[in-house]
Design a protein around this motif. Structure first.
Motif, PDB file in Angstrom:
ATOM      1  N   ARG A   1      32.566  -5.530   4.209  1.00 42.96           N
ATOM      2  CA  ARG A   1      31.129  -5.281   4.092  1.00 42.96           C
ATOM      3  C   ARG A   1      30.358  -6.585   4.178  1.00 42.96           C
ATOM      4  NH1 ARG A   1      27.753  -2.512  -0.944  1.00 42.96           N
ATOM      5  NH2 ARG A   1      26.001  -1.805   0.328  1.00 42.96           N
ATOM      6  N   GLY A   2      29.241  -6.556   4.904  1.00 37.15           N
ATOM      7  CA  GLY A   2      28.426  -7.752   5.008  1.00 37.15           C
ATOM      8  C   GLY A   2      27.252  -7.546   5.945  1.00 37.15           C
ATOM      9  N   PHE A   3      26.621  -8.670   6.295  1.00 36.22           N
ATOM     10  CA  PHE A   3      25.426  -8.657   7.137  1.00 36.22           C
ATOM     11  C   PHE A   3      25.529  -9.740   8.194  1.00 36.22           C
ATOM     12  CE2 PHE A   3      24.168  -7.340   2.876  1.00 36.22           C
ATOM     13  CZ  PHE A   3      23.508  -6.151   3.126  1.00 36.22           C
ATOM     14  N   GLN A   4      24.906  -9.494   9.335  1.00 37.15           N
ATOM     15  CA  GLN A   4      24.655 -10.573  10.288  1.00 37.15           C
ATOM     16  C   GLN A   4      23.183 -10.530  10.693  1.00 37.15           C
ATOM     17  OE1 GLN A   4      26.124 -11.422  14.631  1.00 37.15           O
ATOM     18  NE2 GLN A   4      27.477 -12.542  13.227  1.00 37.15           N
ATOM     19  N   LEU A   5      22.544 -11.688  10.524  1.00 36.92           N
ATOM     20  CA  LEU A   5      21.131 -11.859  10.847  1.00 36.92           C
ATOM     21  C   LEU A   5      21.009 -12.786  12.043  1.00 36.92           C
ATOM     22  CD1 LEU A   5      18.055 -11.652   9.977  1.00 36.92           C
ATOM     23  CD2 LEU A   5      18.480 -13.753   8.672  1.00 36.92           C
ATOM     24  N   TRP A   6      20.139 -12.421  12.998  1.00 36.17           N
ATOM     25  CA  TRP A   6      19.817 -13.302  14.115  1.00 36.17           C
ATOM     26  C   TRP A   6      18.434 -13.916  13.873  1.00 36.17           C
ATOM     27  CZ3 TRP A   6      21.356 -11.120  19.601  1.00 36.17           C
ATOM     28  CH2 TRP A   6      22.725 -10.816  19.598  1.00 36.17           C
ATOM     29  N   VAL A   7      18.378 -15.256  13.957  1.00 36.91           N
ATOM     30  CA  VAL A   7      17.132 -16.001  13.767  1.00 36.91           C
ATOM     31  C   VAL A   7      16.790 -16.708  15.071  1.00 36.91           C
ATOM     32  CG1 VAL A   7      15.929 -17.719  12.361  1.00 36.91           C
ATOM     33  CG2 VAL A   7      17.807 -16.377  11.355  1.00 36.91           C
ATOM     34  N   ASN A   8      15.582 -16.535  15.539  1.00 37.73           N
ATOM     35  CA  ASN A   8      15.184 -17.118  16.811  1.00 37.73           C
ATOM     36  C   ASN A   8      14.995 -18.626  16.695  1.00 37.73           C
ATOM     37  OD1 ASN A   8      14.591 -17.021  19.517  1.00 37.73           O
ATOM     38  ND2 ASN A   8      12.511 -16.262  19.275  1.00 37.73           N
TER      39      ASN A   8
ATOM     40  N   HIS B   1      18.555 -10.572  26.554  1.00 36.87           N
ATOM     41  CA  HIS B   1      19.501  -9.832  27.392  1.00 36.87           C
ATOM     42  C   HIS B   1      20.856  -9.957  26.717  1.00 36.87           C
ATOM     43  CE1 HIS B   1      21.425  -8.133  30.928  1.00 36.87           C
ATOM     44  NE2 HIS B   1      22.248  -9.162  30.971  1.00 36.87           N
ATOM     45  N   GLY B   2      21.265  -8.930  25.989  1.00 37.43           N
ATOM     46  CA  GLY B   2      22.531  -8.977  25.270  1.00 37.43           C
ATOM     47  C   GLY B   2      22.612 -10.169  24.342  1.00 37.43           C
ATOM     48  N   PRO B   3      23.582 -11.075  24.578  1.00 38.44           N
ATOM     49  CA  PRO B   3      23.798 -12.201  23.669  1.00 38.44           C
ATOM     50  C   PRO B   3      22.938 -13.424  23.953  1.00 38.44           C
ATOM     51  CG  PRO B   3      25.472 -12.226  25.359  1.00 38.44           C
ATOM     52  CD  PRO B   3      24.609 -11.016  25.635  1.00 38.44           C
ATOM     53  N   PHE B   4      21.975 -13.306  24.867  1.00 35.70           N
ATOM     54  CA  PHE B   4      21.103 -14.420  25.216  1.00 35.70           C
ATOM     55  C   PHE B   4      19.666 -14.086  24.821  1.00 35.70           C
ATOM     56  CE2 PHE B   4      24.244 -14.473  28.913  1.00 35.70           C
ATOM     57  CZ  PHE B   4      25.122 -15.337  28.269  1.00 35.70           C
ATOM     58  N   VAL B   5      18.984 -15.048  24.180  1.00 33.12           N
ATOM     59  CA  VAL B   5      17.584 -14.863  23.797  1.00 33.12           C
ATOM     60  C   VAL B   5      16.813 -16.093  24.233  1.00 33.12           C
ATOM     61  CG1 VAL B   5      15.951 -14.415  21.929  1.00 33.12           C
ATOM     62  CG2 VAL B   5      18.273 -13.478  21.790  1.00 33.12           C
ATOM     63  N   MET B   6      15.944 -15.912  25.238  1.00 31.83           N
ATOM     64  CA  MET B   6      15.190 -17.032  25.783  1.00 31.83           C
ATOM     65  C   MET B   6      13.704 -16.658  25.827  1.00 31.83           C
ATOM     66  SD  MET B   6      17.683 -19.157  26.135  1.00 31.83           S
ATOM     67  CE  MET B   6      16.975 -20.504  27.084  1.00 31.83           C
ATOM     68  N   ASN B   7      12.914 -17.464  26.580  1.00 34.41           N
ATOM     69  CA  ASN B   7      11.475 -17.225  26.654  1.00 34.41           C
ATOM     70  C   ASN B   7      11.033 -16.595  27.961  1.00 34.41           C
ATOM     71  OD1 ASN B   7      11.735 -20.061  24.934  1.00 34.41           O
ATOM     72  ND2 ASN B   7      10.255 -18.614  24.080  1.00 34.41           N
ATOM     73  N   THR B   8      11.877 -16.661  28.988  1.00 36.21           N
ATOM     74  CA  THR B   8      11.516 -16.102  30.290  1.00 36.21           C
ATOM     75  C   THR B   8      12.712 -15.391  30.908  1.00 36.21           C
ATOM     76  OG1 THR B   8      12.172 -18.048  31.598  1.00 36.21           O
ATOM     77  CG2 THR B   8       9.925 -18.052  30.683  1.00 36.21           C
ATOM     78  N   VAL B   9      12.418 -14.500  31.851  1.00 34.89           N
ATOM     79  CA  VAL B   9      13.481 -13.815  32.592  1.00 34.89           C
ATOM     80  C   VAL B   9      14.309 -14.829  33.371  1.00 34.89           C
ATOM     81  CG1 VAL B   9      13.944 -12.173  34.447  1.00 34.89           C
ATOM     82  CG2 VAL B   9      12.192 -11.656  32.726  1.00 34.89           C
ATOM     83  N   GLU B  10      13.645 -15.840  33.929  1.00 35.47           N
ATOM     84  CA  GLU B  10      14.348 -16.852  34.715  1.00 35.47           C
ATOM     85  C   GLU B  10      15.369 -17.606  33.849  1.00 35.47           C
ATOM     86  OE1 GLU B  10      10.852 -15.537  36.695  1.00 35.47           O
ATOM     87  OE2 GLU B  10      11.064 -16.410  34.685  1.00 35.47           O
ATOM     88  N   GLU B  11      15.008 -17.884  32.598  1.00 38.63           N
ATOM     89  CA  GLU B  11      15.943 -18.570  31.698  1.00 38.63           C
ATOM     90  C   GLU B  11      17.136 -17.683  31.351  1.00 38.63           C
ATOM     91  OE1 GLU B  11      12.876 -21.551  29.300  1.00 38.63           O
ATOM     92  OE2 GLU B  11      13.175 -19.480  28.598  1.00 38.63           O
ATOM     93  N   ILE B  12      16.899 -16.395  31.218  1.00 39.75           N
ATOM     94  CA  ILE B  12      18.006 -15.455  30.996  1.00 39.75           C
ATOM     95  C   ILE B  12      18.929 -15.438  32.207  1.00 39.75           C
ATOM     96  CG2 ILE B  12      18.603 -13.014  30.798  1.00 39.75           C
ATOM     97  CD1 ILE B  12      17.670 -14.119  28.171  1.00 39.75           C
ATOM     98  N   GLN B  13      18.353 -15.378  33.397  1.00 39.27           N
ATOM     99  CA  GLN B  13      19.165 -15.369  34.610  1.00 39.27           C
ATOM    100  C   GLN B  13      19.993 -16.652  34.719  1.00 39.27           C
ATOM    101  OE1 GLN B  13      15.992 -14.744  37.439  1.00 39.27           O
ATOM    102  NE2 GLN B  13      16.188 -12.503  37.357  1.00 39.27           N
ATOM    103  N   GLN B  14      19.403 -17.779  34.305  1.00 42.12           N
ATOM    104  CA  GLN B  14      20.136 -19.041  34.331  1.00 42.12           C
ATOM    105  C   GLN B  14      21.290 -19.023  33.331  1.00 42.12           C
ATOM    106  OE1 GLN B  14      19.549 -21.775  36.523  1.00 42.12           O
ATOM    107  NE2 GLN B  14      21.618 -22.175  35.736  1.00 42.12           N
ATOM    108  N   ALA B  15      21.057 -18.430  32.156  1.00 45.24           N
ATOM    109  CA  ALA B  15      22.127 -18.333  31.153  1.00 45.24           C
ATOM    110  C   ALA B  15      23.302 -17.515  31.697  1.00 45.24           C
ATOM    111  CB  ALA B  15      21.593 -17.714  29.872  1.00 45.24           C
ATOM    112  N   VAL B  16      22.991 -16.423  32.377  1.00 47.08           N
ATOM    113  CA  VAL B  16      24.051 -15.588  32.961  1.00 47.08           C
ATOM    114  C   VAL B  16      24.809 -16.373  34.032  1.00 47.08           C
ATOM    115  CG1 VAL B  16      24.520 -13.511  34.304  1.00 47.08           C
ATOM    116  CG2 VAL B  16      22.845 -13.433  32.437  1.00 47.08           C
TER     117      VAL B  16
END
Length: 283
Positions: A113-120, A258-273
């Motif tokens: 039992r536990g928690f996971q928190l995501w902080v931006n 987008h799934g495991p990636f959190v960015m500021n723009t779609v282009e940055e997400i595409q770059q992460a992928v």
């Protein structure tokens, strides 16, 4: 006093390799929780609910906080870190530019039992080097007050005149993360900085009232408050209530996930992928 503006029931979900969990919040309209992105509660005595764990996967652009109430979970990452979380331990991981890690149960029976928190993270910090720290539960500051116990994971607060200092300090968002145990027939008040978002998640208890308007809440329900005033929680039940208090300074930037990636723009997400596919996410 702050008053409740939204209440959310946690929803059953599955993640990793079939781990059953409760998604407290996350996904749609993330700006209203800013700087927090998601909170999951996991808890089961059935090994089949958690044994698959979370095999190797990537992250970029935010931080994760894992708080184990009960159980054993092993962390391994691309930096060579290996850590075992036990009862009451906490892990803080900054993905930054990139982390590839796994989180796997180290038990085949008994309750987990536990928690996971995501902080931006703000845009200026999203590509900083990754960071990881495991903290034994007995090193997390704990405070026993009148009819009140507080485990202070992050941030600082003043509760009933007692200054509370968490283990972690989070400069970018001034994030507060408290585990509060409130005895029956008692109340607690806590100042919260004006403009900060405030969330309360009850994980044990059925007779809690929030604010002067005495809005009812119960186990597995998240309450979001307006941005001005102090927090007031009253426990009218016959038993102790346990709840998570989250507060933080909004980043006020565009959030694209987008799934495991959190960015500021779609282009940055595409770059992460692209970086992940090319094997340079963590470079």
């Amino acid at each position: 006093m702050r008053e409740v503006v939204e209440q959310i029931h946690g929803q059953p979900a599955s993640d990793g390799a079939g781990v059953n969990l409760l998604r407290v919040f996350g996904g749609s309209r993330p700006q209203r929780f800013d700087p927090f992105l998601m909170l999951d509660e996991f808890g089961s005595e059935e090994a089949s609910d958690y044994i698959g764990g979370f095999p190797s996967h990537p992250h970029r652009g935010f931080e994760t906080v894992t708080y184990m109430l009960q159980g054993k979970m092993e962390h391994r990452d691309h930096m060579g870190n290996v850590g075992l979380l036990n009862d009451s331990d906490v892990q803080w991981m900054t993905a930054g530019r990139g982390v590839i890690h796994s989180e796997m149960p180290k038990q085949t029976e008994g309750k987990m039992r536990g928690f996971q928190l995501w902080v931006n993270l703000p845009a200026a910090q999203k590509m900083k080097p990754a960071y990881y720290e495991d903290v034994p539960g007995n090193e997390i500051p704990a405070y026993q007050l009148n009819k009140l116990f507080v485990k202070a994971i992050a941030g600082e607060a003043c509760i009933d005149g007692q200054q509370i200092q968490g283990y972690f300090t989070v400069p970018d968002t001034d994030a507060l993360f408290l585990d509060v145990h409130l005895q029956s027939n008692s109340e607690v008040t806590m100042p919260v900085a004006e403009g900060y978002n405030l969330l309360v998640y009850v994980y044990e208890g059925e007779e809690l009232l929030l604010g002067r308007k005495a809005v009812k809440t119960k186990s597995q329900m998240l309450s979001r408050f307006n941005p001005e005033g102090d927090l007031l929680v009253t426990n009218n039940g016959e038993h102790q209530a346990r709840f998570i208090v989250l507060a933080g300074k909004p980043i006020k930037e565009t959030i694209v996930q987008h799934g495991p990636f959190v960015m500021n723009t779609v282009e940055e997400i595409q770059q992460a992928v692209r970086d992940y596919d090319a094997g340079v996410l963590t470079a």
